[in-house]
Design a protein around this motif. Structure first.
Motif, PDB file in Angstrom:
ATOM      1  N   PHE A  52       0.833  -1.201   0.000  1.00  0.00           N
ATOM      2  CA  PHE A  52       0.000   0.000   0.000  1.00  0.00           C
ATOM      3  C   PHE A  52       0.872   1.257   0.000  1.00  0.00           C
ATOM      4  O   PHE A  52       0.685   2.164  -0.822  1.00  0.00           O
ATOM      5  CB  PHE A  52      -0.907  -0.048   1.229  1.00  0.00           C
ATOM      6  N   ILE A  53       1.839   1.307   0.911  1.00  0.00           N
ATOM      7  CA  ILE A  53       2.742   2.458   0.999  1.00  0.00           C
ATOM      8  C   ILE A  53       3.557   2.577  -0.281  1.00  0.00           C
ATOM      9  O   ILE A  53       3.765   3.676  -0.813  1.00  0.00           O
ATOM     10  CB  ILE A  53       3.650   2.332   2.237  1.00  0.00           C
ATOM     11  N   PHE A  54       4.021   1.439  -0.803  1.00  0.00           N
ATOM     12  CA  PHE A  54       4.768   1.440  -2.051  1.00  0.00           C
ATOM     13  C   PHE A  54       3.936   2.032  -3.187  1.00  0.00           C
ATOM     14  O   PHE A  54       4.419   2.879  -3.951  1.00  0.00           O
ATOM     15  CB  PHE A  54       5.204   0.005  -2.381  1.00  0.00           C
ATOM     16  N   SER A  55       2.689   1.608  -3.310  1.00  0.00           N
ATOM     17  CA  SER A  55       1.831   2.091  -4.387  1.00  0.00           C
ATOM     18  C   SER A  55       1.584   3.592  -4.286  1.00  0.00           C
ATOM     19  O   SER A  55       1.684   4.317  -5.282  1.00  0.00           O
ATOM     20  CB  SER A  55       0.494   1.340  -4.380  1.00  0.00           C
ATOM     21  N   PHE A  56       1.269   4.050  -3.083  1.00  0.00           N
ATOM     22  CA  PHE A  56       1.041   5.486  -2.903  1.00  0.00           C
ATOM     23  C   PHE A  56       2.308   6.275  -3.204  1.00  0.00           C
ATOM     24  O   PHE A  56       2.259   7.326  -3.851  1.00  0.00           O
ATOM     25  CB  PHE A  56       0.570   5.786  -1.474  1.00  0.00           C
ATOM     26  N   GLY A  57       3.443   5.780  -2.729  1.00  0.00           N
ATOM     27  CA  GLY A  57       4.700   6.491  -2.937  1.00  0.00           C
ATOM     28  C   GLY A  57       5.091   6.578  -4.396  1.00  0.00           C
ATOM     29  O   GLY A  57       5.490   7.644  -4.887  1.00  0.00           O
ATOM     30  N   ILE A  58       4.975   5.472  -5.107  1.00  0.00           N
ATOM     31  CA  ILE A  58       5.306   5.474  -6.535  1.00  0.00           C
ATOM     32  C   ILE A  58       4.377   6.412  -7.297  1.00  0.00           C
ATOM     33  O   ILE A  58       4.811   7.175  -8.162  1.00  0.00           O
ATOM     34  CB  ILE A  58       5.234   4.041  -7.112  1.00  0.00           C
ATOM     35  N   TYR A  59       3.097   6.381  -6.950  1.00  0.00           N
ATOM     36  CA  TYR A  59       2.145   7.263  -7.627  1.00  0.00           C
ATOM     37  C   TYR A  59       2.514   8.729  -7.398  1.00  0.00           C
ATOM     38  O   TYR A  59       2.552   9.527  -8.332  1.00  0.00           O
ATOM     39  CB  TYR A  59       0.718   6.992  -7.147  1.00  0.00           C
ATOM     40  N   GLU A  60       2.787   9.072  -6.153  1.00  0.00           N
ATOM     41  CA  GLU A  60       3.101  10.469  -5.842  1.00  0.00           C
ATOM     42  C   GLU A  60       4.420  10.921  -6.448  1.00  0.00           C
ATOM     43  O   GLU A  60       4.553  12.056  -6.871  1.00  0.00           O
ATOM     44  CB  GLU A  60       3.145  10.670  -4.324  1.00  0.00           C
ATOM     45  N   LEU A  61       5.393  10.023  -6.492  1.00  0.00           N
ATOM     46  CA  LEU A  61       6.696  10.415  -7.015  1.00  0.00           C
ATOM     47  C   LEU A  61       6.715  10.530  -8.534  1.00  0.00           C
ATOM     48  O   LEU A  61       7.382  11.412  -9.077  1.00  0.00           O
ATOM     49  CB  LEU A  61       7.764   9.413  -6.574  1.00  0.00           C
ATOM     50  N   PHE A  62       6.012   9.643  -9.222  1.00  0.00           N
ATOM     51  CA  PHE A  62       6.160   9.579 -10.667  1.00  0.00           C
ATOM     52  C   PHE A  62       4.949  10.048 -11.461  1.00  0.00           C
ATOM     53  O   PHE A  62       5.092  10.448 -12.614  1.00  0.00           O
ATOM     54  CB  PHE A  62       6.508   8.148 -11.103  1.00  0.00           C
ATOM     55  N   SER A  71      -5.560  17.214   2.202  1.00  0.00           N
ATOM     56  CA  SER A  71      -6.520  17.740   3.167  1.00  0.00           C
ATOM     57  C   SER A  71      -6.757  16.787   4.340  1.00  0.00           C
ATOM     58  O   SER A  71      -7.447  17.140   5.288  1.00  0.00           O
ATOM     59  CB  SER A  71      -7.847  18.038   2.466  1.00  0.00           C
ATOM     60  N   SER A  72      -6.173  15.611   4.301  1.00  0.00           N
ATOM     61  CA  SER A  72      -6.376  14.626   5.367  1.00  0.00           C
ATOM     62  C   SER A  72      -5.336  14.803   6.464  1.00  0.00           C
ATOM     63  O   SER A  72      -4.169  15.094   6.200  1.00  0.00           O
ATOM     64  CB  SER A  72      -6.272  13.215   4.793  1.00  0.00           C
ATOM     65  N   LYS A  73      -5.772  14.598   7.702  1.00  0.00           N
ATOM     66  CA  LYS A  73      -4.827  14.701   8.815  1.00  0.00           C
ATOM     67  C   LYS A  73      -3.966  13.442   8.937  1.00  0.00           C
ATOM     68  O   LYS A  73      -2.986  13.427   9.646  1.00  0.00           O
ATOM     69  CB  LYS A  73      -5.577  14.964  10.122  1.00  0.00           C
ATOM     70  N   HIS A  74      -4.316  12.381   8.205  1.00  0.00           N
ATOM     71  CA  HIS A  74      -3.553  11.135   8.229  1.00  0.00           C
ATOM     72  C   HIS A  74      -2.568  11.049   7.067  1.00  0.00           C
ATOM     73  O   HIS A  74      -1.999   9.996   6.817  1.00  0.00           O
ATOM     74  CB  HIS A  74      -4.500   9.932   8.179  1.00  0.00           C
ATOM     75  N   ALA A  75      -2.363  12.142   6.369  1.00  0.00           N
ATOM     76  CA  ALA A  75      -1.552  12.137   5.156  1.00  0.00           C
ATOM     77  C   ALA A  75      -0.084  11.848   5.428  1.00  0.00           C
ATOM     78  O   ALA A  75       0.619  11.357   4.555  1.00  0.00           O
ATOM     79  CB  ALA A  75      -1.692  13.474   4.448  1.00  0.00           C
ATOM     80  N   LYS A  76       0.415  12.133   6.597  1.00  0.00           N
ATOM     81  CA  LYS A  76       1.839  11.960   6.893  1.00  0.00           C
ATOM     82  C   LYS A  76       2.298  10.516   6.707  1.00  0.00           C
ATOM     83  O   LYS A  76       3.434  10.279   6.345  1.00  0.00           O
ATOM     84  CB  LYS A  76       2.156  12.426   8.313  1.00  0.00           C
ATOM     85  N   VAL A  77       1.434   9.576   6.955  1.00  0.00           N
ATOM     86  CA  VAL A  77       1.807   8.171   6.846  1.00  0.00           C
ATOM     87  C   VAL A  77       2.114   7.797   5.401  1.00  0.00           C
ATOM     88  O   VAL A  77       3.071   7.073   5.124  1.00  0.00           O
ATOM     89  CB  VAL A  77       0.685   7.262   7.398  1.00  0.00           C
ATOM     90  N   LEU A  78       1.330   8.293   4.466  1.00  0.00           N
ATOM     91  CA  LEU A  78       1.471   7.911   3.065  1.00  0.00           C
ATOM     92  C   LEU A  78       2.182   8.950   2.206  1.00  0.00           C
ATOM     93  O   LEU A  78       2.547   8.664   1.071  1.00  0.00           O
ATOM     94  CB  LEU A  78       0.091   7.622   2.468  1.00  0.00           C
ATOM     95  N   GLU A  79       2.390  10.137   2.738  1.00  0.00           N
ATOM     96  CA  GLU A  79       3.002  11.210   1.967  1.00  0.00           C
ATOM     97  C   GLU A  79       4.490  10.922   1.751  1.00  0.00           C
ATOM     98  O   GLU A  79       5.217  10.606   2.675  1.00  0.00           O
ATOM     99  CB  GLU A  79       2.827  12.530   2.722  1.00  0.00           C
ATOM    100  N   VAL A  80       4.927  11.026   0.500  1.00  0.00           N
ATOM    101  CA  VAL A  80       6.313  10.747   0.138  1.00  0.00           C
ATOM    102  C   VAL A  80       6.819  11.877  -0.745  1.00  0.00           C
ATOM    103  O   VAL A  80       6.136  12.277  -1.691  1.00  0.00           O
ATOM    104  CB  VAL A  80       6.419   9.396  -0.606  1.00  0.00           C
ATOM    105  N   HIS A  81       8.027  12.382  -0.427  1.00  0.00           N
ATOM    106  CA  HIS A  81       8.590  13.481  -1.202  1.00  0.00           C
ATOM    107  C   HIS A  81       9.841  13.089  -1.976  1.00  0.00           C
ATOM    108  O   HIS A  81      10.293  13.844  -2.833  1.00  0.00           O
ATOM    109  CB  HIS A  81       8.908  14.662  -0.287  1.00  0.00           C
ATOM    110  N   SER A  82      10.419  11.928  -1.654  1.00  0.00           N
ATOM    111  CA  SER A  82      11.607  11.478  -2.369  1.00  0.00           C
ATOM    112  C   SER A  82      11.675   9.955  -2.335  1.00  0.00           C
ATOM    113  O   SER A  82      11.006   9.304  -1.523  1.00  0.00           O
ATOM    114  CB  SER A  82      12.874  12.065  -1.744  1.00  0.00           C
TER     115      SER A  82
END
Length: 168
Positions: free
Chosen positions: A81-91, A100-111
């Motif tokens: 799950f984390i991998f999928s979200f991270g790849i989506y956000e990065l690429f 807008s979610s307060k739980h975004a820190k868990v799945l938010e990826v910047h690099s």
């Protein structure tokens, strides 16, 4: 002109990363479903233990082992799950609903390094849970085997300590 066309084509090819995103999410859903089925099977066995004539000799260790196995599957699903979200956000694109979610820190990826760190922490937890599941079914007959168990638990504790210490 050929260079610009090639660069545009290269940039557009990042869309292929949607495949690991999709299949990572499907894999996570499958693991979530299997783990949930395992927990439901344990609940059914517990019901039979208390209300039917079902009393196997190793009932308690089987229940604990099944629950730990389900936790292990849930953690592996979280890795996907984390991998999928991270790849989506990065690429592909940032996820607007996540901002807008307060739980975004868990799945938010910047690099990519941040994604690797998050995945590594969950994978380490999977390994620890898997270790305890295996220890549950092991039999210790000599004092040396008990010492090995104690040293391995100490090693896990030290690893977790240094893993969390690195965050601060």
């Amino acid at each position: 002109m050929l260079e610009k066309l090639f660069e545009r084509l290269m940039w557009s090819s990042r869309v292929f990363t949607i495949l690991p995103v999709i299949f990572g999410l499907v894999g996570a859903a499958v693991l979530f479903a299997i783990a949930s089925y395992d927990v439901c099977a344990v609940i059914f066995d517990v019901y039979r233990y208390f209300f039917a004539d079902f009393h196997p000799e190793s009932f308690h260790s089987d229940v604990v082992g099944s629950i730990i196995g389900a936790v292990d599957l849930y953690l592996m699903a979280l890795v996907l799950f984390i991998f999928s979200f991270g790849i989506y956000e990065l690429f592909i694109s940032e996820i607007e609903a996540m901002k807008s979610s307060k739980h975004a820190k868990v799945l938010e990826v910047h690099s990519l390094d941040e994604l690797k760190d998050k995945l590594a922490k969950v994978i380490i937890m999977v390994l620890i849970v898997n270790f305890f599941q295996r220890v549950l079914h092991a039999s210790f007959t000599t004092p040396l085997e008990m010492l090995y168990l104690a040293v391995s638990i100490l090693g896990l504790c030290l690893g977790l300590y240094f893993l969390h210490r690195g965050e601060h």
